[in-house]
Design a protein around this motif. Structure first.
Motif, PDB file in Angstrom:
ATOM      1  N   TRP A  60      11.787  20.488  -6.879  1.00  0.00           N
ATOM      2  CA  TRP A  60      11.122  20.006  -8.089  1.00  0.00           C
ATOM      3  C   TRP A  60       9.634  20.379  -8.071  1.00  0.00           C
ATOM      4  O   TRP A  60       9.019  20.430  -7.006  1.00  0.00           O
ATOM      5  N   TYR A  61       9.061  20.541  -9.254  1.00  0.00           N
ATOM      6  CA  TYR A  61       7.599  20.588  -9.328  1.00  0.00           C
ATOM      7  C   TYR A  61       7.073  19.196  -8.995  1.00  0.00           C
ATOM      8  O   TYR A  61       7.758  18.189  -9.202  1.00  0.00           O
ATOM      9  N   PRO A  62       5.840  19.122  -8.514  1.00  0.00           N
ATOM     10  CA  PRO A  62       5.311  17.799  -8.146  1.00  0.00           C
ATOM     11  C   PRO A  62       5.028  16.923  -9.359  1.00  0.00           C
ATOM     12  O   PRO A  62       4.940  17.419 -10.488  1.00  0.00           O
ATOM     13  N   ASP A  63       4.876  15.637  -9.083  1.00  0.00           N
ATOM     14  CA  ASP A  63       4.480  14.674 -10.116  1.00  0.00           C
ATOM     15  C   ASP A  63       3.169  15.153 -10.752  1.00  0.00           C
ATOM     16  O   ASP A  63       2.224  15.530 -10.060  1.00  0.00           O
ATOM     17  N   LEU A 224      -6.870  15.632   6.458  1.00  0.00           N
ATOM     18  CA  LEU A 224      -5.819  16.272   5.654  1.00  0.00           C
ATOM     19  C   LEU A 224      -6.254  17.643   5.114  1.00  0.00           C
ATOM     20  O   LEU A 224      -5.828  18.035   4.011  1.00  0.00           O
ATOM     21  N   ALA A 225      -7.085  18.367   5.857  1.00  0.00           N
ATOM     22  CA  ALA A 225      -7.633  19.631   5.322  1.00  0.00           C
ATOM     23  C   ALA A 225      -6.537  20.601   4.889  1.00  0.00           C
ATOM     24  O   ALA A 225      -6.678  21.288   3.873  1.00  0.00           O
ATOM     25  N   SER A 226      -5.446  20.647   5.634  1.00  0.00           N
ATOM     26  CA  SER A 226      -4.427  21.648   5.292  1.00  0.00           C
ATOM     27  C   SER A 226      -3.680  21.294   4.003  1.00  0.00           C
ATOM     28  O   SER A 226      -3.011  22.131   3.427  1.00  0.00           O
ATOM     29  N   PHE A 227      -3.812  20.051   3.566  1.00  0.00           N
ATOM     30  CA  PHE A 227      -3.092  19.649   2.347  1.00  0.00           C
ATOM     31  C   PHE A 227      -3.848  19.976   1.068  1.00  0.00           C
ATOM     32  O   PHE A 227      -3.255  20.031   0.000  1.00  0.00           O
ATOM     33  N   ARG A 228      -5.152  20.157   1.169  1.00  0.00           N
ATOM     34  CA  ARG A 228      -5.994  20.504   0.030  1.00  0.00           C
ATOM     35  C   ARG A 228      -5.936  19.441  -1.067  1.00  0.00           C
ATOM     36  O   ARG A 228      -5.296  19.617  -2.106  1.00  0.00           O
ATOM     37  N   VAL A 229      -6.546  18.315  -0.821  1.00  0.00           N
ATOM     38  CA  VAL A 229      -6.666  17.286  -1.857  1.00  0.00           C
ATOM     39  C   VAL A 229      -8.109  16.786  -1.927  1.00  0.00           C
ATOM     40  O   VAL A 229      -8.745  16.545  -0.896  1.00  0.00           O
ATOM     41  N   GLY A 230      -8.593  16.639  -3.149  1.00  0.00           N
ATOM     42  CA  GLY A 230      -9.902  16.050  -3.386  1.00  0.00           C
ATOM     43  C   GLY A 230      -9.845  15.279  -4.685  1.00  0.00           C
ATOM     44  O   GLY A 230      -8.815  15.279  -5.370  1.00  0.00           O
ATOM     45  N   THR A 252       0.264  19.748  -4.557  1.00  0.00           N
ATOM     46  CA  THR A 252       1.665  19.737  -4.140  1.00  0.00           C
ATOM     47  C   THR A 252       2.164  18.305  -3.906  1.00  0.00           C
ATOM     48  O   THR A 252       1.363  17.387  -3.658  1.00  0.00           O
ATOM     49  N   ALA A 253       3.476  18.142  -3.943  1.00  0.00           N
ATOM     50  CA  ALA A 253       4.056  16.817  -3.715  1.00  0.00           C
ATOM     51  C   ALA A 253       3.652  16.300  -2.329  1.00  0.00           C
ATOM     52  O   ALA A 253       3.302  15.129  -2.167  1.00  0.00           O
ATOM     53  N   PHE A 254       3.672  17.191  -1.333  1.00  0.00           N
ATOM     54  CA  PHE A 254       3.299  16.768   0.025  1.00  0.00           C
ATOM     55  C   PHE A 254       1.844  16.305   0.076  1.00  0.00           C
ATOM     56  O   PHE A 254       1.504  15.356   0.770  1.00  0.00           O
ATOM     57  N   SER A 255       1.006  17.003  -0.672  1.00  0.00           N
ATOM     58  CA  SER A 255      -0.415  16.623  -0.679  1.00  0.00           C
ATOM     59  C   SER A 255      -0.593  15.257  -1.321  1.00  0.00           C
ATOM     60  O   SER A 255      -1.356  14.416  -0.840  1.00  0.00           O
ATOM     61  N   ILE A 257       1.629  12.879  -1.487  1.00  0.00           N
ATOM     62  CA  ILE A 257       2.208  11.871  -0.578  1.00  0.00           C
ATOM     63  C   ILE A 257       1.249  11.608   0.595  1.00  0.00           C
ATOM     64  O   ILE A 257       0.990  10.460   0.970  1.00  0.00           O
ATOM     65  N   ALA A 258       0.706  12.684   1.140  1.00  0.00           N
ATOM     66  CA  ALA A 258      -0.192  12.543   2.303  1.00  0.00           C
ATOM     67  C   ALA A 258      -1.448  11.760   1.916  1.00  0.00           C
ATOM     68  O   ALA A 258      -1.874  10.849   2.644  1.00  0.00           O
ATOM     69  N   ALA A 259      -2.036  12.093   0.775  1.00  0.00           N
ATOM     70  CA  ALA A 259      -3.275  11.415   0.361  1.00  0.00           C
ATOM     71  C   ALA A 259      -3.008   9.934   0.081  1.00  0.00           C
ATOM     72  O   ALA A 259      -3.788   9.058   0.487  1.00  0.00           O
ATOM     73  N   THR A 260      -1.883   9.656  -0.592  1.00  0.00           N
ATOM     74  CA  THR A 260      -1.550   8.261  -0.904  1.00  0.00           C
ATOM     75  C   THR A 260      -1.357   7.472   0.393  1.00  0.00           C
ATOM     76  O   THR A 260      -1.907   6.370   0.558  1.00  0.00           O
ATOM     77  N   ALA A 261      -0.610   8.042   1.321  1.00  0.00           N
ATOM     78  CA  ALA A 261      -0.346   7.333   2.585  1.00  0.00           C
ATOM     79  C   ALA A 261      -1.633   7.141   3.387  1.00  0.00           C
ATOM     80  O   ALA A 261      -1.830   6.098   4.016  1.00  0.00           O
ATOM     81  N   ALA A 262      -2.515   8.140   3.353  1.00  0.00           N
ATOM     82  CA  ALA A 262      -3.784   8.023   4.103  1.00  0.00           C
ATOM     83  C   ALA A 262      -4.598   6.844   3.568  1.00  0.00           C
ATOM     84  O   ALA A 262      -5.219   6.098   4.333  1.00  0.00           O
ATOM     85  N   LEU A 263      -4.569   6.668   2.259  1.00  0.00           N
ATOM     86  CA  LEU A 263      -5.322   5.557   1.667  1.00  0.00           C
ATOM     87  C   LEU A 263      -4.672   4.214   1.979  1.00  0.00           C
ATOM     88  O   LEU A 263      -5.308   3.165   1.881  1.00  0.00           O
ATOM     89  N   GLN A 264      -3.383   4.261   2.342  1.00  0.00           N
ATOM     90  CA  GLN A 264      -2.695   3.010   2.704  1.00  0.00           C
ATOM     91  C   GLN A 264      -2.905   2.672   4.181  1.00  0.00           C
ATOM     92  O   GLN A 264      -2.424   1.650   4.654  1.00  0.00           O
ATOM     93  N   ASP A 265      -3.564   3.558   4.896  1.00  0.00           N
ATOM     94  CA  ASP A 265      -3.843   3.286   6.313  1.00  0.00           C
ATOM     95  C   ASP A 265      -5.326   3.537   6.591  1.00  0.00           C
ATOM     96  O   ASP A 265      -5.687   4.350   7.448  1.00  0.00           O
ATOM     97  N   LEU A 266      -6.164   2.824   5.871  1.00  0.00           N
ATOM     98  CA  LEU A 266      -7.611   3.041   6.004  1.00  0.00           C
ATOM     99  C   LEU A 266      -8.135   2.691   7.392  1.00  0.00           C
ATOM    100  O   LEU A 266      -9.123   3.253   7.843  1.00  0.00           O
ATOM    101  N   ASP A 267      -7.435   1.775   8.084  1.00  0.00           N
ATOM    102  CA  ASP A 267      -7.906   1.397   9.424  1.00  0.00           C
ATOM    103  C   ASP A 267      -7.952   2.616  10.343  1.00  0.00           C
ATOM    104  O   ASP A 267      -8.829   2.738  11.192  1.00  0.00           O
TER     105      ASP A 267
END
Ligand SMILES: Cc1ncc(COP(=O)(O)O)c(C=O)c1O
Length: 370
Positions: A60-63, A224-230, A252-255, A257-267
């Motif tokens: 699928w294309y990403p959200d 998350l540099a390899s995911f390319r999100v800003g 990308t969908a992975f990016s 997902i990765a960014a969302t999860a990173a924000l859910q683990d701020l500690d």
């Protein structure tokens, strides 16, 4: 000539080698040349990615509008969602900002020396770059001088990186805000790529002022540099305008997902930022004690330091490190920074390991000169 007229004279990003990637033997390397995090992403991110792989939907294309990510960004920045948009990296966001808010031949003012990719992006679109400068020597921010220069500069956009890469300079937020307020016809792009390390931000100003955009990245403290999100923070009108030209499929969908999860683990990120801060203090102290071998150390609340070595030692030093699979950033090609090199700060253990190598190099030099 085939190709766009203004590209004929545009200089590329002062690219440096990406030696660590050329190293194919799967050896352990210390990659301290691009200011990425020196640790893996959080386990929460890795788990979310594993789940995404097994869940399918890879065809699928990403959200196109990821509300989970936008909501996490809202919670993280404490700004309403309509003041936020995410992009496939802050570099990509900068391209869209130049495209949406400037035209060919417009002047873009850049507070220098700084992150060179912005110059390349502007020139690559036929914009003219003019510079405002940090003070020579220690690269400090002289508000009055910058404000006076800006008054006489007819430019459409002003780029200021805060804290600045690679000098570590921190601009006072109240002064920055005054600058933005005093120039309502100019758009200020404030690059807060290193925000997590400095905790200095102009974010709240986007609730009041329409001529400011803030860019941030997941490439540094979030690992998350390899995911390319800003993402970008600005008033809803600016966010809507830039969203018109943004290609939402490019994150990308992975990016997402990765960014969302990173924000859910701020500690996890906070612990890393603390680790880097301690390592930076320890490492700078050690470096300063190496005078006159180390001539100058510039540091700020970031994950890097800028150093100048004694006359002529830089090439040999960089080679010495590279032979031991340690990569740092040489600014040889940079007009104002050719004598300097930048070292990304990682964990205490990594900086200890680097210092041990530097110590051997210094001893060798001392032996040579004895
Ligand atoms: C000041 C600054 N802005 C932006 C970037 C790039 O960020 P991204 O990975 O989100 O494109 C960097 C990376 O070195 C940087 O130093």
């Amino acid at each position: 000539m085939i190709g766009v007229r203004y590209l004929k004279n545009a200089a590329p990003y002062h690219a440096v080698t990406h030696d660590a990637w050329e190293q194919k033997e799967n050896r352990e390397v210390l990659k301290l040349d691009w200011n990425e995090a020196t640790i893996e992403p959080s386990p929460v991110v890795l788990k979310a990615l594993e789940q995404a792989v097994t869940q399918g939907r890879l065809n699928w294309y990403p959200d196109l509008e990821n509300h989970d990510l936008l909501n996490e960004l809202h919670l993280y920045t404490d700004l309403p969602q309509d003041h936020i948009q995410y992009f496939a990296s802050s570099d990509a966001a900068h391209e869209y900002i130049f495209k949406a808010f400037t035209q060919e031949n417009d002047v873009v003012a850049v507070l220098a020396p700084t992150y060179d990719n912005v110059r390349a992006t502007a020139e690559g679109m036929g914009r003219k770059v003019d510079y405002l400068f940090l003070e020579e020597g220690e690269f400090y921010w002289n508000y009055e001088r910058v404000a006076n220069t800006l008054k006489d500069l007819s430019c459409r956009l002003v780029y200021i990186c805060n804290p600045n890469n690679p000098t570590g300079t921190v601009m006072d937020v109240a002064e920055l805000k005054r600058l933005v307020q005093d120039h309502p016809s100019k758009l200020f792009l404030i690059d807060e790529a290193y925000f997590e390390f400095s905790n200095v931000t102009l974010a709240k100003a986007v609730l009041e002022l329409k001529n400011v955009m803030i860019s941030r990245t997941f490439s540094k403290a979030f690992a998350l540099a390899s995911f390319r999100v800003g993402y970008v923070l600005s008033c809803p009108e600016n966010i809507q305008l830039i969203s018109k030209i943004r290609n939402p499929k490019s994150v990308t969908a992975f990016s997402q997902i990765a960014a969302t999860a990173a924000l859910q683990d701020l500690d996890y990120t906070k612990a890393y930022v603390q680790e880097v801060s301690t390592a930076r203090e320890f490492f700078c102290k050690k470096l300063k004690a190496l005078a006159p071998f180390v001539d100058c150390v510039q540091s700020g609340p970031t994950n890097f330091v800028l150093i100048k070595l004694a006359d002529g030692l830089k090439p040999e030093f960089i080679r010495f490190l590279k032979d031991r699979f340690i990569y740092v950033r040489d600014f040889q090609a940079h007009p104002q920074l050719s004598e300097w090199l930048r070292i990304t700060i990682g964990t205490r253990e990594q900086m200890n390991a680097l210092y041990a190598v530097i110590d051997i190099f210094v001893r060798q030099q001392l032996k040579k000169s004895a």
